[in-house]
Design an enzyme around this catalytic site. Structure first.
Site, PDB file in Angstrom:
ATOM      1  N   SER A 114       0.853  -1.184   0.000  1.00  0.00           N
ATOM      2  CA  SER A 114       0.000   0.000   0.000  1.00  0.00           C
ATOM      3  C   SER A 114       0.891   1.237   0.000  1.00  0.00           C
ATOM      4  O   SER A 114       1.989   1.220   0.568  1.00  0.00           O
ATOM      5  CB  SER A 114      -0.923   0.019   1.220  1.00  0.00           C
ATOM      6  OG  SER A 114      -0.171   0.038   2.425  1.00  0.00           O
ATOM      7  N   HIS A 128      -2.839   7.322  -4.340  1.00  0.00           N
ATOM      8  CA  HIS A 128      -2.923   6.154  -3.455  1.00  0.00           C
ATOM      9  C   HIS A 128      -3.024   4.905  -4.319  1.00  0.00           C
ATOM     10  O   HIS A 128      -3.675   4.906  -5.371  1.00  0.00           O
ATOM     11  CB  HIS A 128      -4.155   6.260  -2.551  1.00  0.00           C
ATOM     12  CG  HIS A 128      -4.593   4.950  -1.975  1.00  0.00           C
ATOM     13  ND1 HIS A 128      -5.684   4.249  -2.452  1.00  0.00           N
ATOM     14  CD2 HIS A 128      -4.083   4.203  -0.964  1.00  0.00           C
ATOM     15  CE1 HIS A 128      -5.828   3.138  -1.757  1.00  0.00           C
ATOM     16  NE2 HIS A 128      -4.874   3.081  -0.851  1.00  0.00           N
ATOM     17  N   ASN A 130      -3.029   0.368  -3.699  1.00  0.00           N
ATOM     18  CA  ASN A 130      -2.730  -0.822  -2.913  1.00  0.00           C
ATOM     19  C   ASN A 130      -3.181  -2.065  -3.672  1.00  0.00           C
ATOM     20  O   ASN A 130      -4.136  -2.027  -4.443  1.00  0.00           O
ATOM     21  CB  ASN A 130      -3.341  -0.765  -1.507  1.00  0.00           C
ATOM     22  CG  ASN A 130      -4.799  -1.157  -1.480  1.00  0.00           C
ATOM     23  OD1 ASN A 130      -5.143  -2.320  -1.330  1.00  0.00           O
ATOM     24  ND2 ASN A 130      -5.672  -0.171  -1.641  1.00  0.00           N
ATOM     25  N   VAL A 131      -2.439  -3.131  -3.477  1.00  0.00           N
ATOM     26  CA  VAL A 131      -2.830  -4.450  -3.968  1.00  0.00           C
ATOM     27  C   VAL A 131      -2.594  -5.421  -2.818  1.00  0.00           C
ATOM     28  O   VAL A 131      -1.603  -5.323  -2.096  1.00  0.00           O
ATOM     29  CB  VAL A 131      -2.035  -4.873  -5.218  1.00  0.00           C
ATOM     30  CG1 VAL A 131      -2.553  -4.149  -6.449  1.00  0.00           C
ATOM     31  CG2 VAL A 131      -0.541  -4.635  -5.066  1.00  0.00           C
ATOM     32  N   ARG A 132      -3.497  -6.366  -2.661  1.00  0.00           N
ATOM     33  CA  ARG A 132      -3.449  -7.217  -1.469  1.00  0.00           C
ATOM     34  C   ARG A 132      -4.046  -8.596  -1.765  1.00  0.00           C
ATOM     35  O   ARG A 132      -4.815  -8.773  -2.711  1.00  0.00           O
ATOM     36  CB  ARG A 132      -4.219  -6.563  -0.323  1.00  0.00           C
ATOM     37  CG  ARG A 132      -5.675  -6.278  -0.660  1.00  0.00           C
ATOM     38  CD  ARG A 132      -6.360  -5.442   0.402  1.00  0.00           C
ATOM     39  NE  ARG A 132      -7.763  -5.184   0.063  1.00  0.00           N
ATOM     40  CZ  ARG A 132      -8.187  -4.161  -0.673  1.00  0.00           C
ATOM     41  NH1 ARG A 132      -7.317  -3.271  -1.141  1.00  0.00           N
ATOM     42  NH2 ARG A 132      -9.466  -4.003  -0.946  1.00  0.00           N
ATOM     43  N   HIS A 166      -7.450   7.814 -15.954  1.00  0.00           N
ATOM     44  CA  HIS A 166      -8.458   6.800 -16.233  1.00  0.00           C
ATOM     45  C   HIS A 166      -8.135   5.988 -17.485  1.00  0.00           C
ATOM     46  O   HIS A 166      -8.490   4.799 -17.550  1.00  0.00           O
ATOM     47  CB  HIS A 166      -9.838   7.450 -16.317  1.00  0.00           C
ATOM     48  CG  HIS A 166     -10.429   7.730 -14.977  1.00  0.00           C
ATOM     49  ND1 HIS A 166     -11.154   6.796 -14.265  1.00  0.00           N
ATOM     50  CD2 HIS A 166     -10.367   8.834 -14.185  1.00  0.00           C
ATOM     51  CE1 HIS A 166     -11.532   7.304 -13.110  1.00  0.00           C
ATOM     52  NE2 HIS A 166     -11.070   8.545 -13.036  1.00  0.00           N
ATOM     53  N   GLY A 280      -2.073  -4.463  13.939  1.00  0.00           N
ATOM     54  CA  GLY A 280      -0.982  -4.123  13.042  1.00  0.00           C
ATOM     55  C   GLY A 280      -0.060  -3.057  13.615  1.00  0.00           C
ATOM     56  O   GLY A 280      -0.298  -2.488  14.684  1.00  0.00           O
TER      57      GLY A 280
END
Length: 330
Positions: A114, A128, A130-132, A166, A280
């Site tokens: 992130s 911003h 994030n990949v999870r 985009h 966390g």
């Protein structure tokens, strides 16, 4: 930036492999994420001028480990934080199981990257990404999914920036199905919405969660594509505006609008809530907050000003690509 190995391999209670029907393993997911963190840090360092390096903070605690990389007081970026984490626990927190309450309390494993980038120049948007990956163990077997996306938060609206952002998001999704970009774009508009303010946090982008469609290989490839398209989406916008002159007035408005960013992250953001609920690392969880911010009671933008235009014309859901195509054909 060279990324040394983590100081330990997380001793997670799950393998999550038997339900994936794939030769890919969780180790390969974490390897990709560590490499992604290193590549993004290198790209941001170069965009910042290559003078200020990221500070690497490798951490370990009872439920996992990770590496938080922070660039502070750079030439272009006031603060950029890029975090990798790999955590596990005996009970999946509510923030991660909101859409699947039947998984609440299940043993889980989660890994992801992130980041949030706060620039000095008010004409460069905050970004911003994030990949999870999540996996939960149930009596019926492992349940897994991917999630993430990227979004852009401008302080002064620029339609060319929005269209580029985009278009790059569309390129990230198109190889995996024509329906994904509009789905993820609509989900992003819905998610990054300050409902108590009745306004969007920014101009959107992509947001996906609980994604396992097409099997593990396809879902992982889509996640990689979105992670890999972040720098091509953001760095041209940074380059376009990094030398734009700005006044104290512009800076004051930037700090004021950053307050909205803080409001969203502390009130609505599921990643923040998951991090807090799962015990966390606080410094890594709250790295997304800007180093400087301001709130002003009852402030109103001057009629017809660029500040008013931001809220009226940019902080609302728009089909940026369709509008651009229409303008190009007229």
């Amino acid at each position: 930036m060279q990324q040394p190995g983590l100081p330990f391999e997380a001793k997670a209670p799950l393998t999550c492999e038997h339900d994936m029907n794939s030769s890919e393993t969780l180790d390969q997911v974490t390897q990709y994420l560590r490499d992604l963190q290193a590549r993004i840090c290198a790209g941001l360092e170069e965009a910042d001028g290559g003078i200020t390096p990221f500070h690497e903070d490798a951490w370990k605690q009872e439920n996992g480990a990770g590496r938080t990389c922070i660039l502070s007081a750079g030439q272009v970026f006031e603060q950029a934080g890029v975090n990798f984490s790999h955590v596990h626990g005996s009970a999946l927190p509510a923030a991660a199981s909101l859409r699947h309450p039947e998984l609440g309390g299940s043993p889980f494993e989660a890994t992801g990257v992130s980041l949030v980038v706060h620039p000095h120049n008010p004409f460069i948007p905050t970004s911003h990404m994030n990949v999870r990956f999540f996996c939960a163990e149930t009596p019926q077997g492992a349940v897994w999914w991917f999630g993430g996306g990227f979004d852009l938060t401008p302080y002064y609206g620029d339609e060319a920036d929005a269209v580029h952002w985009h278009r790059t998001a569309l390129k990230a999704c198109s190889p995996f199905g024509s329906d994904l970009y509009p789905r993820f774009k609509a989900a992003c508009d819905d998610y990054f919405n300050l409902r108590h303010r009745n306004e969007q946090r920014g101009i959107g982008g992509l947001f996906f969660d609980d994604f396992s469609e097409g099997g593990f290989d396809l879902a992982f490839a889509l996640t990689r594509s979105i992670g890999d398209h972040y720098l091509p989406a953001y760095l041209p916008i940074v380059a376009r505006h990094c030398d734009t002159p700005f006044s104290p007035h512009h800076r004051e408005f930037q700090l004021y609008r950053r307050g909205r960013y803080v409001e969203f992250n502390l009130v609505y953001d599921r990643g923040t809530l998951f991090g807090l609920q799962s015990g966390g690392r606080i410094e890594s969880i709250l790295m997304s907050l800007p180093p400087k911010v301001a709130w002003r009671y009852g402030w109103q933008a001057e009629s017809g000003s660029p500040e008013e235009s931001l809220v009226q014309n940019f902080l609302r859901p728009r089909d940026w690509l369709a509008e651009s195509d229409k303008q190009g054909s007229s």
